[in-house]
Scaffold this motif. Structure first.
Motif, PDB file in Angstrom:
ATOM      1  N   SER A 137       0.833  -1.198   0.000  1.00 51.63           N
ATOM      2  CA  SER A 137       0.000   0.000   0.000  1.00 51.63           C
ATOM      3  C   SER A 137       0.874   1.257   0.000  1.00 51.63           C
ATOM      4  O   SER A 137       2.053   1.211   0.368  1.00 51.63           O
ATOM      5  CB  SER A 137      -0.913   0.017   1.226  1.00 51.63           C
ATOM      6  OG  SER A 137      -0.156   0.186   2.417  1.00 51.63           O
ATOM      7  N   CYS A 138       0.288   2.370  -0.404  1.00 54.57           N
ATOM      8  CA  CYS A 138       1.029   3.639  -0.470  1.00 54.57           C
ATOM      9  C   CYS A 138       1.577   4.041   0.894  1.00 54.57           C
ATOM     10  O   CYS A 138       2.731   4.451   1.029  1.00 54.57           O
ATOM     11  CB  CYS A 138       0.126   4.745  -1.012  1.00 54.57           C
ATOM     12  SG  CYS A 138      -0.467   4.468  -2.688  1.00 54.57           S
ATOM     13  N   GLY A 139       0.739   3.928   1.928  1.00 53.19           N
ATOM     14  CA  GLY A 139       1.160   4.340   3.268  1.00 53.19           C
ATOM     15  C   GLY A 139       2.253   3.463   3.838  1.00 53.19           C
ATOM     16  O   GLY A 139       3.236   3.950   4.394  1.00 53.19           O
ATOM     17  N   VAL A 140       2.092   2.155   3.700  1.00 54.10           N
ATOM     18  CA  VAL A 140       3.071   1.227   4.268  1.00 54.10           C
ATOM     19  C   VAL A 140       4.388   1.298   3.518  1.00 54.10           C
ATOM     20  O   VAL A 140       5.465   1.182   4.118  1.00 54.10           O
ATOM     21  CB  VAL A 140       2.516  -0.217   4.270  1.00 54.10           C
ATOM     22  CG1 VAL A 140       3.603  -1.220   4.654  1.00 54.10           C
ATOM     23  CG2 VAL A 140       1.347  -0.319   5.238  1.00 54.10           C
ATOM     24  N   PHE A 141       4.335   1.533   2.200  1.00 47.10           N
ATOM     25  CA  PHE A 141       5.593   1.656   1.468  1.00 47.10           C
ATOM     26  C   PHE A 141       6.393   2.851   1.971  1.00 47.10           C
ATOM     27  O   PHE A 141       7.617   2.783   2.091  1.00 47.10           O
ATOM     28  CB  PHE A 141       5.364   1.799  -0.036  1.00 47.10           C
ATOM     29  CG  PHE A 141       6.657   2.064  -0.772  1.00 47.10           C
ATOM     30  CD1 PHE A 141       7.585   1.053  -0.919  1.00 47.10           C
ATOM     31  CD2 PHE A 141       6.956   3.324  -1.263  1.00 47.10           C
ATOM     32  CE1 PHE A 141       8.798   1.296  -1.547  1.00 47.10           C
ATOM     33  CE2 PHE A 141       8.163   3.566  -1.888  1.00 47.10           C
ATOM     34  CZ  PHE A 141       9.084   2.546  -2.049  1.00 47.10           C
ATOM     35  N   GLY A 142       5.696   3.977   2.259  1.00 45.89           N
ATOM     36  CA  GLY A 142       6.395   5.142   2.801  1.00 45.89           C
ATOM     37  C   GLY A 142       7.118   4.805   4.081  1.00 45.89           C
ATOM     38  O   GLY A 142       8.257   5.235   4.308  1.00 45.89           O
ATOM     39  N   PHE A 143       6.492   3.995   4.928  1.00 40.51           N
ATOM     40  CA  PHE A 143       7.120   3.570   6.180  1.00 40.51           C
ATOM     41  C   PHE A 143       8.315   2.664   5.911  1.00 40.51           C
ATOM     42  O   PHE A 143       9.390   2.834   6.499  1.00 40.51           O
ATOM     43  CB  PHE A 143       6.104   2.837   7.055  1.00 40.51           C
ATOM     44  CG  PHE A 143       6.715   2.071   8.188  1.00 40.51           C
ATOM     45  CD1 PHE A 143       7.219   2.735   9.300  1.00 40.51           C
ATOM     46  CD2 PHE A 143       6.819   0.688   8.140  1.00 40.51           C
ATOM     47  CE1 PHE A 143       7.801   2.030  10.349  1.00 40.51           C
ATOM     48  CE2 PHE A 143       7.397  -0.028   9.170  1.00 40.51           C
ATOM     49  CZ  PHE A 143       7.893   0.649  10.279  1.00 40.51           C
ATOM     50  N   SER A 144       8.149   1.700   5.008  1.00 42.36           N
ATOM     51  CA  SER A 144       9.224   0.740   4.726  1.00 42.36           C
ATOM     52  C   SER A 144      10.465   1.426   4.170  1.00 42.36           C
ATOM     53  O   SER A 144      11.598   1.152   4.592  1.00 42.36           O
ATOM     54  CB  SER A 144       8.727  -0.321   3.740  1.00 42.36           C
ATOM     55  OG  SER A 144       7.633  -1.019   4.269  1.00 42.36           O
ATOM     56  N   ALA A 145      10.258   2.339   3.202  1.00 43.44           N
ATOM     57  CA  ALA A 145      11.393   3.038   2.593  1.00 43.44           C
ATOM     58  C   ALA A 145      12.115   3.895   3.624  1.00 43.44           C
ATOM     59  O   ALA A 145      13.351   3.897   3.694  1.00 43.44           O
ATOM     60  CB  ALA A 145      10.909   3.903   1.435  1.00 43.44           C
ATOM     61  N   ALA A 146      11.348   4.635   4.441  1.00 39.32           N
ATOM     62  CA  ALA A 146      11.957   5.502   5.456  1.00 39.32           C
ATOM     63  C   ALA A 146      12.744   4.681   6.467  1.00 39.32           C
ATOM     64  O   ALA A 146      13.853   5.059   6.872  1.00 39.32           O
ATOM     65  CB  ALA A 146      10.878   6.322   6.155  1.00 39.32           C
ATOM     66  N   SER A 147      12.197   3.548   6.875  1.00 41.54           N
ATOM     67  CA  SER A 147      12.869   2.701   7.864  1.00 41.54           C
ATOM     68  C   SER A 147      14.162   2.117   7.316  1.00 41.54           C
ATOM     69  O   SER A 147      15.193   2.085   8.002  1.00 41.54           O
ATOM     70  CB  SER A 147      11.933   1.560   8.302  1.00 41.54           C
ATOM     71  OG  SER A 147      10.785   2.074   8.928  1.00 41.54           O
ATOM     72  N   GLU A 148      14.116   1.650   6.067  1.00 40.22           N
ATOM     73  CA  GLU A 148      15.304   1.053   5.459  1.00 40.22           C
ATOM     74  C   GLU A 148      16.404   2.094   5.277  1.00 40.22           C
ATOM     75  O   GLU A 148      17.584   1.820   5.533  1.00 40.22           O
ATOM     76  CB  GLU A 148      14.940   0.422   4.123  1.00 40.22           C
ATOM     77  CG  GLU A 148      16.073  -0.375   3.513  1.00 40.22           C
ATOM     78  CD  GLU A 148      15.663  -1.134   2.262  1.00 40.22           C
ATOM     79  OE1 GLU A 148      16.550  -1.513   1.482  1.00 40.22           O
ATOM     80  OE2 GLU A 148      14.444  -1.355   2.081  1.00 40.22           O
ATOM     81  N   LEU A 149      16.028   3.303   4.861  1.00 43.38           N
ATOM     82  CA  LEU A 149      17.016   4.360   4.670  1.00 43.38           C
ATOM     83  C   LEU A 149      17.597   4.813   6.001  1.00 43.38           C
ATOM     84  O   LEU A 149      18.797   5.062   6.118  1.00 43.38           O
ATOM     85  CB  LEU A 149      16.384   5.536   3.930  1.00 43.38           C
ATOM     86  CG  LEU A 149      16.111   5.297   2.440  1.00 43.38           C
ATOM     87  CD1 LEU A 149      15.249   6.404   1.857  1.00 43.38           C
ATOM     88  CD2 LEU A 149      17.431   5.196   1.668  1.00 43.38           C
ATOM     89  N   ALA A 150      16.741   4.930   7.014  1.00 51.70           N
ATOM     90  CA  ALA A 150      17.220   5.329   8.340  1.00 51.70           C
ATOM     91  C   ALA A 150      18.231   4.318   8.885  1.00 51.70           C
ATOM     92  O   ALA A 150      19.236   4.687   9.493  1.00 51.70           O
ATOM     93  CB  ALA A 150      16.046   5.488   9.299  1.00 51.70           C
ATOM     94  N   ALA A 151      17.969   3.033   8.644  1.00 52.86           N
ATOM     95  CA  ALA A 151      18.894   1.980   9.089  1.00 52.86           C
ATOM     96  C   ALA A 151      20.230   2.075   8.368  1.00 52.86           C
ATOM     97  O   ALA A 151      21.266   1.658   8.898  1.00 52.86           O
ATOM     98  CB  ALA A 151      18.269   0.609   8.858  1.00 52.86           C
ATOM     99  N   ALA A 152      20.209   2.660   7.149  1.00 49.60           N
ATOM    100  CA  ALA A 152      21.441   2.828   6.367  1.00 49.60           C
ATOM    101  C   ALA A 152      22.137   4.150   6.679  1.00 49.60           C
ATOM    102  O   ALA A 152      23.148   4.480   6.045  1.00 49.60           O
ATOM    103  CB  ALA A 152      21.114   2.747   4.883  1.00 49.60           C
ATOM    104  N   GLY A 153      21.600   4.908   7.638  1.00 47.83           N
ATOM    105  CA  GLY A 153      22.245   6.155   8.045  1.00 47.83           C
ATOM    106  C   GLY A 153      21.745   7.396   7.328  1.00 47.83           C
ATOM    107  O   GLY A 153      22.347   8.467   7.454  1.00 47.83           O
ATOM    108  N   ILE A 154      20.638   7.286   6.582  1.00 43.47           N
ATOM    109  CA  ILE A 154      20.049   8.432   5.896  1.00 43.47           C
ATOM    110  C   ILE A 154      18.921   8.982   6.757  1.00 43.47           C
ATOM    111  O   ILE A 154      17.957   8.264   7.046  1.00 43.47           O
ATOM    112  CB  ILE A 154      19.497   8.044   4.509  1.00 43.47           C
ATOM    113  CG1 ILE A 154      20.585   7.354   3.672  1.00 43.47           C
ATOM    114  CG2 ILE A 154      18.934   9.265   3.791  1.00 43.47           C
ATOM    115  CD1 ILE A 154      21.803   8.212   3.410  1.00 43.47           C
TER     116      ILE A 154
END
Length: 292
Positions: free
Chosen positions: A91-108
């Motif tokens: 879903s649009c909302g959950v994808f926003g969460f997934s992308a943000a979480s993955e990037l944050a884990a990578a230091g972004i």
């Protein structure tokens, strides 16, 4: 920093446990409540699709400003394109969460997600949402550049500008090193804090392309080039950004090297893309930042 703990407070609605009391106080405990919620400031824009709504409001315990993005019956074609881009049904909302979480884990640095949820209707998404914390003590580069870009130019200000450009380029390089491409990488979607940290927002279109990765990297850099105001960023500044964005080239130049054919081709494609964007905006009566 504390690792977030999400709890499911209703079907497919997950909430940071530290903010349960704050959202309960507003009656936000289900997807129905979120979609009927109307308090706060409407952040609608002229180019915002009808199926999308945005609100900004305050919560207590703890007291923070948050941003709510809702997606109500996204068109099937929009969903299919999203699934093709992300290589999965999401879903649009959950994808926003997934992308943000993955990037944050990578230091972004990305906005902190506090609450998100989704609802499906047969095979396609019916509606979804995401609530994020506003980035504290920060503003988008489009609205406000650091003070050393303003007023009379001094030697000290030039040093600070060059340091800023180098740090900025390094941030974008690290983002691209995750293999993500933003596809909407304008100054309006990059925030800079009082602590001199960069943040990336609006990740609804960010994805990891299987093919054409270089093409989307060029598109991202062209959007940055386009939105950098000519009033503050000279041609030399733009080249300095590229040198910092491409560390191998920076090392070569330090030792007498020059731009090679591959680098020149990349820069030409970036500039050509920016010029095409400019022609489109001029046609529609909009100003062009890099030419202003």
């Amino acid at each position: 920093m504390r690792k977030q703990k999400f709890i499911e407070i209703s079907k497919s609605c997950l909430l940071d446990s530290d903010y349960k009391a704050a959202f309960s106080e507003l009656g936000l405990a289900s997807i129905d409540a979120v979609f009927s919620f109307s308090a706060g400031r409407n952040l609608a824009k002229d180019n915002l699709a009808r199926y999308r709504t945005r609100l900004q409001f305050e919560i207590n315990l703890p007291a923070v400003t948050v941003s709510l993005k809702r997606y109500d019956k996204p068109p099937v074609l929009v969903q299919l394109r999203s699934w093709l881009s992300t290589h999965r049904r999401v879903s649009c909302g959950v994808f926003g969460f997934s992308a943000a979480s993955e990037l944050a884990a990578a230091g972004i640095n990305t906005p902190k997600t506090l609450f998100y949820g989704e609802q499906w209707e047969a095979f396609f998404e019916k509606r979804s949402f995401i609530i994020t914390e506003e980035i504290p003590n920060a503003e988008s580069l489009e609205r406000q550049l650091p003070d050393f870009f303003k007023g009379t130019t001094t030697v000290e200000k030039l040093k600070l500008r060059r340091s800023f450009i180098s740090q900025f380029a390094g941030f974008i390089r690290r983002f691209h090193d995750t293999n993500y491409r933003h596809r909407d990488l304008y100054f309006s979607h990059i925030f800079y804090s009082n602590d001199s940290d960069f943040y990336l927002i609006d990740l609804a279109r960010a994805f990891k392309p299987i093919v054409f990765s270089r093409r989307f990297r060029i598109k991202d850099i062209a959007q940055l080039y386009y939105s950098a105001p000519a009033k503050y960023f000279t041609r030399t500044d733009r080249l300095r950004f590229y040198l910092s964005y491409t560390p191998v080239l920076a090392f070569a130049r330090k030792h007498g090297g020059r731009l090679n054919r591959k680098d020149k081709a990349f820069i030409r494609r970036v500039m050509n893309k920016a010029r095409r964007m400019a022609r489109h905006d001029v046609k529609h009566g909009r100003s062009v930042p890099f030419e202003s």
